[in-house]
Design an enzyme around this catalytic site. Structure first.
Site, mmCIF file in Angstrom:
data_model
loop_
_atom_site.group_PDB
_atom_site.id
_atom_site.type_symbol
_atom_site.label_atom_id
_atom_site.label_comp_id
_atom_site.label_asym_id
_atom_site.label_seq_id
_atom_site.Cartn_x
_atom_site.Cartn_y
_atom_site.Cartn_z
ATOM 1 N N GLU A 1 4.755 8.674 4.269
ATOM 2 C CA GLU A 1 3.678 8.955 5.224
ATOM 3 C C GLU A 1 3.697 7.963 6.383
ATOM 4 O O GLU A 1 3.839 6.756 6.190
ATOM 5 C CB GLU A 1 2.343 8.896 4.481
ATOM 6 C CG GLU A 1 1.144 9.316 5.300
ATOM 7 C CD GLU A 1 -0.131 9.376 4.472
ATOM 8 O OE1 GLU A 1 -1.135 9.893 4.986
ATOM 9 O OE2 GLU A 1 -0.135 8.911 3.303
ATOM 10 N N LYS B 1 -2.190 16.519 8.571
ATOM 11 C CA LYS B 1 -2.776 16.295 7.241
ATOM 12 C C LYS B 1 -4.140 16.978 7.165
ATOM 13 O O LYS B 1 -4.958 16.874 8.083
ATOM 14 C CB LYS B 1 -2.914 14.790 6.984
ATOM 15 C CG LYS B 1 -3.255 14.417 5.555
ATOM 16 C CD LYS B 1 -3.145 12.911 5.350
ATOM 17 C CE LYS B 1 -3.396 12.513 3.917
ATOM 18 N NZ LYS B 1 -3.264 11.051 3.703
ATOM 19 N N CYS C 1 0.300 13.137 0.887
ATOM 20 C CA CYS C 1 -0.369 12.143 0.035
ATOM 21 C C CYS C 1 -1.634 12.657 -0.638
ATOM 22 O O CYS C 1 -1.588 13.312 -1.661
ATOM 23 C CB CYS C 1 -0.640 10.885 0.846
ATOM 24 S SG CYS C 1 -0.971 9.425 -0.205
ATOM 25 N N SER D 1 -2.782 -26.763 -11.349
ATOM 26 C CA SER D 1 -3.751 -27.525 -12.137
ATOM 27 C C SER D 1 -3.388 -27.630 -13.610
ATOM 28 O O SER D 1 -3.993 -28.413 -14.336
ATOM 29 C CB SER D 1 -5.130 -26.873 -12.022
ATOM 30 O OG SER D 1 -5.131 -25.616 -12.689
#
Length: 707
Positions: free
Chosen positions: A45, A114, A175, A357
């Site tokens: 896309e 789309k 999509c 740490s």
């Protein structure tokens, strides 16, 4: 009549506004597809401009440069004799659409806009684009003169149609259209479309691949057909990582599987399939055939071109494969590592600096960098020249070839243990051991001098000197003293990130890595602008529980033995005085809840859309075996008080890899206010009333107890 067709789909590592690089990758994918015999090539896309352009879509420059790239594609000899399906934004009648431009031999066949836009979670397509809301309608589009001069077409079809080649019919989905209940492939398939092409920009979330694969396979299981899915891959310039997973499916079975995580910028899947298998599959579905007899037909764009090359029945076809999924721990190892590599090479920095740490979070972050180094070495070893070129630019050495992950890690990762008088020897040793095993360049820093200097400034101005609570100070003093230490670490992290390589006679600077997990961010268990404030955070969307699973995976797969002591130690900030040399402060005690509980709260709050009252109602059932209703009420109230008090911290969260759908990332994903009435008076009163009701019900004699 041709039977076998050869088609290609791609996963491309496109980058927002990188028109030069995007063009090169598109051309390379087309070239590979043609070399493998494909007659149709599908890309991801908005591949021309990159999916993540965001508000740059408003700019006319983005449209202009997209058409300039399209012109280069149309003119290129590489794109001849293959149907090319590319994605770009198109302005039609002053309306901006997210489109597929399908062309063949310098002629645009169709521009397909789309129809269903992604507009939830991380996606804001409705902000920039308008959905095409006229199904089966096509009209004229007049392309820019630069395109007309190449195609000699005054106008081209624009809208919802399908392509009718000499041997088959091809339909387009984009999509989100696969994910909606009324997917176009349903009626296209009923109308005789045999090949469905879906161009996606689908981001990675832990476990999402299962859903994506099931959707694609189910798209052709009920109705038959061939389904191609192309996807974006890599870091497109933001928090999301697009994980590839290009695939080809036929009649409900996976035929070809692309890699989910890879450092390859261009990946092309090709399959040869028999159209008669689709037709035979559909012939037996009488319900489909009844629907087909009354379907409203799609407009067909006639294309004098065939996807099949010959009638040779000896042409071998691709067989179904079993999709191989990664475990959750593998996804954590691979996804954030690929994201870090893209970010590092594109930012052109010299590596990373990580405050280490000795706890689970920073150790997991270090292991993700080590995993990145492992993937880079594997890619170079397999002959990936692009990765090697990036490595040599990164280390400023044209002769360097990474051989071992530990050695490469020493080049790109600097870890530092920032000790104070409140730090224990155990955490110092754990940090040192891990750094030695992964090969990072490790330094030790003592921050006490800087902390005392800050206290001295405050004392000189006010005449007062704050004390820890264990020394008789108030809660306010105690918190302020902890925050000074945390913020000094942030200042020192950036100082060493800027000058560490300089002090070693090496060029460049370092990106500072944050290491706050999603649960800490949700609660706000960190100091605003402390060392959780960094350039990027690879674990900001991952829960503490999942990070522990990942550390176990690293222990077993990378043979990092020092991680055993890391995962077994109680999480601690080490900001309060030690007791007899040992840690007295733990995270879960400070927070008043466990990390496991935090994950539950986060999922209910974001995914289940639960406010305080609904969360209480759900948890009295979920936790009925371990907590009384009043205890559940107390826990829920405590969470929402702390969440609302600390919500302002979300506005300063380091950009994090998005891996969890309950991420509290402010503005981009979690659109909630940061100033609350933290009393939650109405909501908590509703909870209290429900607790009283439940308790009174429990006190009533049961029918079987009445004689």
């Amino acid at each position: 009549m041709g039977r076998t067709v050869t088609v290609a789909t791609c996963a491309l590592n496109q980058w927002a506004l990188d028109f030069e690089g995007n063009l090169e990758r598109i051309l390379k994918s087309i070239e590979i597809a043609k070399c493998k015999g494909a007659r149709y090539r599908l890309g991801p896309e908005l591949e021309i401009c990159g999916y993540g352009c965001s508000d740059h879509y408003y700019e006319s420059d983005t449209l202009l440069h997209s058409f300039q790239v399209l012109a280069k594609l149309l003119e290129s000899p590489i794109t001849q004799d293959i149907i090319c399906d590319v994605g770009m934004p198109v302005m039609h009648r002053n309306v901006r659409y997210n489109c597929r431009v399908i062309f063949l031999n310098r002629k645009i066949l169709l521009i397909r806009p789309k129809m269903a836009l992604a507009n939830t979670g991380n996606y804001r397509e409705m902000r920039w684009f308008t959905p095409w809301s006229r199904p089966r309608h096509v009209e004229e589009y007049f392309p820019p003169r630069m395109i007309q001069n190449i195609t000699t077409q005054e106008s081209v079809p624009f809208g919802d149609a399908v392509l009718a080649t000499l041997d088959t019919c091809i339909g387009t989905e984009i999509c989100e259209e696969l994910w909606i209940p009324t997917s176009p492939h349903i009626e296209m398939g009923i109308d005789g479309v045999e090949i469905f092409a879906n161009s996606s920009a689908s981001h990675h979330v832990l476990g999402k691949a299962h859903t994506r694969v099931e959707l694609v396979n189910s798209a052709t299981a009920k109705n038959g057909g061939i389904y191609l899915l192309a996807n974006q891959k890599g870091c497109d310039g933001d928090r999301l990582y697009y994980d590839g997973c290009a695939m080809i499916s036929m009649n409900g079975s996976t035929i070809a599987q692309g890699l989910q995580f890879s450092l390859d910028d261009v990946e092309v899947l090709v399959a040869t399939l028999d159209l008669e298998d689709v037709r035979s599959y559909r012939a037996e579905i009488s319900s489909r055939n009844l629907e087909a007899s009354k379907v409203t037909p799609y407009g067909r764009i006639k294309v004098h071109f065939a996807l099949s090359c010959s009638d040779d029945i000896r042409t071998p076809t691709s067989e179904p494969v079993q999709w191989k999924y990664h475990s959750l721990a593998e996804e954590i190892s691979l996804g954030p590592a690929c994201w870090l590599w893209d970010y590092l090479r594109r930012s052109k920095q010299g590596g990373f600096l990580l405050p280490l740490s000795g706890g689970v979070d920073s150790s997991a972050t270090a292991c993700i960098v080590y995993s990145m180094c492992h993937q880079v070495c594997c890619a170079v070893d397999s002959g990936n020249q692009n990765v090697l070129d990036d490595v040599q630019k990164l280390v400023n050495d044209e002769t360097y070839i990474p051989k071992q992950p530990q050695e490469f890690c020493g080049r790109v990762l600097t870890t530092c243990y920032m000790a104070s008088e409140n730090s224990s020897q155990e955490t110092r040793n754990r940090a040192k051991s891990l750094a030695e095993e992964i090969g990072s360049y490790h330094i030790n820093i003592n921050i006490d001098g800087a902390v005392k200097a800050i206290w001295g400034i405050f004392n000189a101005v006010t005449g007062r000197l704050p004390q820890y609570q264990v020394h008789g100070g108030s809660a306010r003093e105690n918190l302020a003293l902890q925050n000074v230490q945390a913020r000094i670490r942030m200042v020192l992290a950036y100082l060493f990130a800027q000058l560490s390589l300089w002090s070693r006679g090496m060029p460049g600077g370092l990106l500072v890595l944050g290491s706050s997990n999603v649960d800490e961010s949700l609660w706000g268990y960190f100091t605003k602008y402390d060392c959780s404030s960094a350039d990027i955070n690879p674990i900001g969307g991952i829960s503490k529980t999942d990070l522990k699973s990942f550390i176990q995976y690293c222990t077993e797969n990378f043979h990092i033995t020092s991680l055993g002591s890391v995962v077994s130690a109680p999480p601690t900030a080490e900001l309060e005085p030690l007791k007899k040399g040992h840690v007295a402060q733990t995270d879960e005690e400070d927070m008043g809840m466990t990390y496991s509980e935090l994950s539950v709260y986060g999922k209910l709050r974001k995914i289940a859309k639960a406010g305080p009252y609904t969360m209480f109602c759900k948890l009295i059932t979920m936790w009925k075996e371990i907590c009384a209703p009043r205890q559940v009420a107390t826990k829920v109230k405590h969470f929402f008080r702390m969440y609302s008090v600390n919500r302002h911290k979300m506005t300063t969260l380091t950009p994090s890899y998005h891996a969890a759908n309950y991420s509290p990332d402010d503005n981009r994903f979690d659109l909630r206010p940061f100033l609350y009435n933290s009393a939650w008076s109405w909501q908590f009163r509703c909870i209290d009333e429900q607790v009283s009701k439940v308790e009174s019900e429990e006190l009533k004699p049961k029918p079987e107890d009445v004689v």
